[in-house]
Scaffold this active site. Structure first.
Site, mmCIF file in Angstrom:
data_model
loop_
_atom_site.group_PDB
_atom_site.id
_atom_site.type_symbol
_atom_site.label_atom_id
_atom_site.label_comp_id
_atom_site.label_asym_id
_atom_site.label_seq_id
_atom_site.Cartn_x
_atom_site.Cartn_y
_atom_site.Cartn_z
ATOM 1 N N GLU A 67 0.825 -1.205 0.000
ATOM 2 C CA GLU A 67 0.000 0.000 0.000
ATOM 3 C C GLU A 67 0.862 1.259 0.000
ATOM 4 O O GLU A 67 0.552 2.232 -0.682
ATOM 5 C CB GLU A 67 -0.936 -0.010 1.202
ATOM 6 N N ASP A 77 -10.996 -10.800 3.045
ATOM 7 C CA ASP A 77 -11.438 -12.171 3.303
ATOM 8 C C ASP A 77 -12.559 -12.118 4.330
ATOM 9 O O ASP A 77 -12.914 -11.040 4.808
ATOM 10 C CB ASP A 77 -10.268 -13.018 3.820
#
Length: 253
Positions: free
Chosen positions: A13, A217
């Site tokens: 990121e 997830d």
């Protein structure tokens, strides 16, 4: 003009954000490299916190004391807990809690000792602005990320969620663990490993903060599947686009 910190939990990121940084300079404190400059005309500092509550707390304290930022935005991935919180969705935290804090019977479970509270609210205005930027970017997710990439991860019409995010020094990756958290904290939308620690430090300093999480997830037995690829191809792109959109329209001094 006041400086904003954008904190990433993972290298991928940070690497996605660095190309947007103009007039870059660097400073180092406590083994961390702080990248100072401008993004969308706004003074910012980008930094990698590392993973876990202690790493996040150390980074937040350094930002507020050494770098003297005015506000902190934490970005990263999280496991979805709430009903309807799916892979590819984004959660903007309105409250944060440490799910592994338990000093009972001296203090109620989840309460941070000597603070009188378990939940730490994010800054409403900052979170509102990030939520608006998120909606703008998610509405154009297929163009920004690519329909094929989204389909690879089973993502269709990603949504924004706002509410409780919980943190702990454990990667929740089994169905029994996630189900137990849902029973204990039924309003929790997502689980991660840093946000509530940063929230506690910001509360101590009286500094506004916000936490932005992409759902990678469902915090169950499939949590490890293609995680690294998801961060590179989806989460880091979300972060870059949302942060740029937010800064472009930001109204803080």
């Amino acid at each position: 003009m006041s400086r904003t910190a954008i904190v990433s939990a993972m290298h991928e990121e940070l690497r996605a954000l660095l190309p947007l940084l103009e007039r870059p300079q660097q400073a180092e404190f406590a083994g961390r490299r702080f990248h100072l400059g401008q993004m969308m005309g706004r003074p910012v500092v980008l930094v990698l916190s590392g993973i876990g509550k202690v790493a996040a707390a150390t980074t937040a304290a350094l930002l507020l004391h050494e770098v003297e930022v005015e506000r902190i935005v934490f970005t990263g991935a999280a496991g979805g807990l709430g009903a309807g919180v799916r892979v590819g969705d984004v959660v903007v935290a309105r409250e944060l809690l440490q799910h592994d804090m338990d000093a009972s019977p001296l203090f109620p479970r989840f309460e941070v000792p000597l603070t009188g509270r378990a939940r730490f609210p994010s800054d409403p205005a900052l979170s509102d602005a990030l939520a608006a930027a998120t909606l703008h970017c998610l509405n154009d997710a297929r163009t920004r990320i690519g329909e094929a990439h989204l389909a690879d991860f089973g993502i269709d019409s990603p949504l924004l969620h706002e509410g409780l995010v919980i943190s702990g020094d454990r990667f929740v990756a089994t169905a029994p663990e996630s189900e137990q958290l849902r029973k204990l904290l039924p309003d929790a939308l997502a689980v991660e490993m840093e946000g509530a620690a940063l929230a506690q430090v910001c509360a101590d300093f009286g500094a506004p903060f916000a936490v932005l999480r992409t759902i990678s997830d469902r915090a169950d037995d499939s949590a490890h599947v293609d995680f690294s690829r998801f961060i590179v191809e989806v989460a880091s792109v979300y972060t870059r686009e949302i942060v740029a959109s937010w800064l472009e329209g930001a109204s803080f001094a």
